[in-house]
Design an enzyme around this catalytic site. Structure first.
Site, PDB file in Angstrom:
ATOM      1  N   ASP A 337     -28.317  -8.456   9.179  1.00  0.00           N
ATOM      2  CA  ASP A 337     -27.734  -8.963   7.649  1.00  0.00           C
ATOM      3  C   ASP A 337     -26.069  -9.896   8.096  1.00  0.00           C
ATOM      4  O   ASP A 337     -25.511  -9.387   6.742  1.00  0.00           O
ATOM      5  CB  ASP A 337     -28.293  -8.012   6.844  1.00  0.00           C
ATOM      6  CG  ASP A 337     -27.141  -8.259   5.506  1.00  0.00           C
ATOM      7  OD1 ASP A 337     -27.952  -9.768   4.952  1.00  0.00           O
ATOM      8  OD2 ASP A 337     -26.972  -7.673   4.245  1.00  0.00           O
ATOM      9  N   ALA A 580     -23.667  -2.980  -4.633  1.00  0.00           N
ATOM     10  CA  ALA A 580     -24.212  -2.727  -3.477  1.00  0.00           C
ATOM     11  C   ALA A 580     -24.486  -0.955  -3.152  1.00  0.00           C
ATOM     12  O   ALA A 580     -25.137  -0.309  -2.100  1.00  0.00           O
ATOM     13  CB  ALA A 580     -25.150  -3.113  -2.534  1.00  0.00           C
TER      14      ALA A 580
END
Length: 723
Positions: A337, A580
């Site tokens: 990621d 997040a």
């Protein structure tokens, strides 16, 4: 002012335009900024943005200028008087979730956004609400956005305000009335969880917007629309489509050679362009940052082979046609990621005695890149924080030298977990950095964090909604408080003043946790930033000395701006904890010690306004669980189901970061309604329905796990109060 604020809160189609007479009646007419506002609000075009330095009192695009340096020539507020800054005004946003917007300020009017893409037009002098536009985003789809119901701001052009809506729409709003002008659905495949959280950019009359959703099985792309009509002009896909079909264009022909098998077609491929862009008018090149893969696991995505273009890449595009020009891939075959969607800025630097037109980026993978923006040639790359996934970048090939023992988890025959640094939120995430030409430094809000990555068996889900499609066991956290405390102590942040020529830090400021705010630098030798632990601060840009600090009553993640109205300079912070970190990793985010409190905070020299008190909506929630009736085996099943479906919003292992309800503190009534809530009873509040994904038996397993975690918390509290 009451009439002004109330009557224009929710403008509807057909509402009469604001007239000069009305403005004068309200004390905002002749002789004020708003006499101009009433006639030609948001009167911005490319020539005006290109010449932004000639009117430094405005902040007309996301990065202030097309080069996105986030540097202001204003210096009325400077290192000698910044200590006199006080709150000038504040404005409370409607929804207390993550705030990530960069405000736009044009001719005395501020245009900004809050959670769920709500747009606000404010008097930049005192925060008076001029109008508010709620696009009525489908809140049931909030669970399909990986990183909270956030929005990073608007663009303005030729009397219109443009916003990307969380549910995938792009909308144009009349800057005078707050009425919608046009709306388009940007989703290439409505069956997938395609969202928008980024701010649009406008180049040569085209509104350009990317999309999010790689974690949910989306094929990435970026699209240009006519700013006047909303008609699609071009679309650039970032990863290839079905290999059984001919490539759509030259770029996809290049990319297709770097992918293997066909599993990625069902998975979507990823590569979403969910944030950064910049533009060079002289070269006529648009630069975009491309995100991570779906899935993260190369073995299950592309047979463990290939660079998988254009994942984790910087791509230069012709903005007239959407045609590919060049690319540089920061992390070939990305498996961690390590998106390249972080802030992209342009500058002219003298390197080895020669003037170079450069592009600079500090993406998640930990390196700071200096690249020739005309050709894509890598000029230098060094890591800004300690990393273990690579030992450096090979300057001959431009490729990272991956440490296979430390970071390659997908080829391990025993499928052991590997501790990778940095991890999925990277050494630097979306929070914008800034560049100060006077000091020659780039100011980076950096993370120091690591996480375990482990290969897993299985196939991607056929329904790509409300669940990450990672196919990697990561984000693993202990449930016990002591284990969490030790892990939280390893996740820290810092502000780094980085010399892009020497590729080294000039000075640093340590922070206790990650997700501190973006930065703003000014000609007053100042560096402004908000912090995760609830402060707004100013440092001297040259030496990093703390010169000013005030509480914000919430965590601050967004990048601040500065502007001038009627000869007076202001500094604005969009404040509001969320995103997040505080949802997914709630247990670790608690170290910041803040609550959500979405607001606009604006300061000036001699400001005397009072910071409003925090009113936390979940303050009265108590731990009062029903009896636990499950078994150890059921708890294990419930944990897996919870962390597969619920942790995105309510936190891994049912520990909330406080932005959304902590399910360990559910009321008796909500425990009784648990199945109904999971099946859609709270859709209007943003709680999606899982009726198509979870059986009643699975919901009960999750419920028993939540009850067990409530008793765990109660036990901890009782133990803590014993003599």
């Amino acid at each position: 002012m009451g009439l002004w604020r109330h009557s224009l809160h929710h403008p509807q189609p057909g509402t009469a335009p604001l007239t000069t007479a009305l403005l004068i009646a309200l004390g905002l007419g002749a002789g004020s900024t708003f006499s101009a506002f009433a006639q030609t609000p948001a009167n911005v075009d490319g020539a005006r943005i290109s010449a932004a330095d000639s009117e430094p009192g405005n902040w007309m695009s996301t990065g202030r200028t097309y080069d996105e340096q986030r540097f202001s020539p204003l210096k009325q507020i400077n290192d000698a008087n910044v200590g006199k800054l006080g709150l000038a005004w504040s404005y409370k946003l409607d929804i207390d979730r993550g705030v990530e917007a960069t405000p736009i300020v044009v001719d005395g009017v501020m245009y900004t956004t809050g959670p769920f893409s709500i747009v606000y037009a404010l008097d930049a002098r005192d925060g008076t609400l001029l109008w508010k536009y709620d696009p009525k985003s489908d809140r049931s789809r909030a669970g399909e956005a990986c990183c909270d119901a956030v929005n990073r701001g608007v663009a303005v052009w030729n009397g219109k305000v443009y916003v990307g809506v969380l549910d995938g729409r792009l909308e144009a709003i009349d800057a005078k009335t707050g009425q919608r002008v046009w709306s388009v659905d940007t989703r290439s495949d409505p069956s997938r969880s395609i969202t928008i959280t980024g701010a649009p950019r406008i180049v040569k009359g085209r509104v350009i917007i990317g999309n999010g959703g790689a974690e949910y099985g989306v094929r990435g792309y970026i699209t240009a629309y006519d700013a006047e009509t909303g008609k699609q002009d071009w679309r650039f896909f970032t990863v290839p489509g079905d290999p059984k079909l001919p490539p759509e264009n030259k770029a996809m022909a290049i990319a297709a050679k770097t992918w293997f098998g066909d599993k990625f077609v069902e998975q979507g491929g990823g590569g979403t362009v969910w944030d950064s862009m910049s533009y060079d008018p002289k070269l006529n090149l648009l630069y975009i940052g491309v995100g991570n893969a779906s899935s993260w696991n190369p073995r299950l995505r592309s047979e463990g082979k290939g660079d998988n273009l254009f994942l984790s890449s910087i791509v230069a595009i012709n903005p007239d046609t959407g045609e590919y020009v060049w690319h540089y891939q920061t992390t070939p075959g990305d498996a961690w990621d390590f998106t390249a969607t972080a802030h992209i800025m342009l500058a002219d630097l003298v390197i080895d005695g020669k003037p170079r037109q450069v592009l600079m980026q500090s993406p998640k993978n930990g390196f700071f890149y200096v690249i020739d923006r005309a050709t894509g040639e890598l000029l230098s790359a060094k890591n800004i924080v300690p990393i273990n996934w690579a030992t450096g970048v090979d300057m001959q090939t431009g490729r990272p030298m991956v440490d296979e023992k430390a970071a390659v988890y997908w080829t391990d025959p025993e499928r052991k977990a590997k501790l990778v640094q940095p991890a999925f939120w990277g050494a630097h995430d979306w929070q914008p950095m800034s560049y100060n030409p006077a000091t020659g430094l780039v100011y980076i809000p950096a993370h120091i964090m690591s996480a375990l990555y482990q290969d897993v068996d299985g196939h991607p889900r056929k329904k790509f909604k409300s669940m990450y499609q990672l196919q990697v066991n990561t984000g693993m956290m202990p449930e016990d408080p002591e284990g969490l405390r030790k892990l939280a102590d390893t996740w820290t942040g810092k502000l780094i003043a980085w010399d892009p020529l020497k590729q080294e830090a000039r000075w640093e400021v340590p922070y206790s946790t990650i997700f501190n705010g973006g930065t703003l630098s000014t000609a007053g030798n100042l560096l402004f930033e908000g912090t995760a632990d609830g402060r707004v601060v100013a440092y001297s840009a040259d030496k990093g000395k703390l010169l000013w600090e005030q509480p914000a009553n919430t965590g601050v993640m967004a990048g601040p701006v500065t502007y001038e109205v009627n000869g007076e300079q202001y500094v604005t912070f969009m404040a509001g904890w969320g995103g997040a970190f505080s949802t997914f990793a709630g247990a670790l985010s608690l170290k910041a010690g803040v609550k959500p409190n979405a607001q606009v905070l604006t300061y000036k020299i001699g400001g005397t306004a009072k910071l409003p008190d925090l009113k936390y909506k979940y303050a009265d929630h108590k731990v009062d669980p029903p009896p636990f009736t499950g078994t150890i085996a059921q708890v294990d099943q419930g944990r897996a189901l919870f962390n597969g479906h619920c942790d995105t919003c309510h936190g891994i292992n049912a520990i909330s970061g406080g932005v959304l309800p902590d399910l360990r503190m559910l009321s008796k009534e909500n425990h009784q309604m648990f199945l109904g809530i999971v099946y859609g009873a709270r859709v209007p509040d943003g709680m999606p329905s899982f009726a198509e994904e979870l059986t009643p038996e699975q919901v009960e397993l999750i419920h028993q796990y939540v009850i067990k975690r409530s008793h765990d918390l109660l036990g901890t509290m009782q133990t803590a109060t014993r003599p």
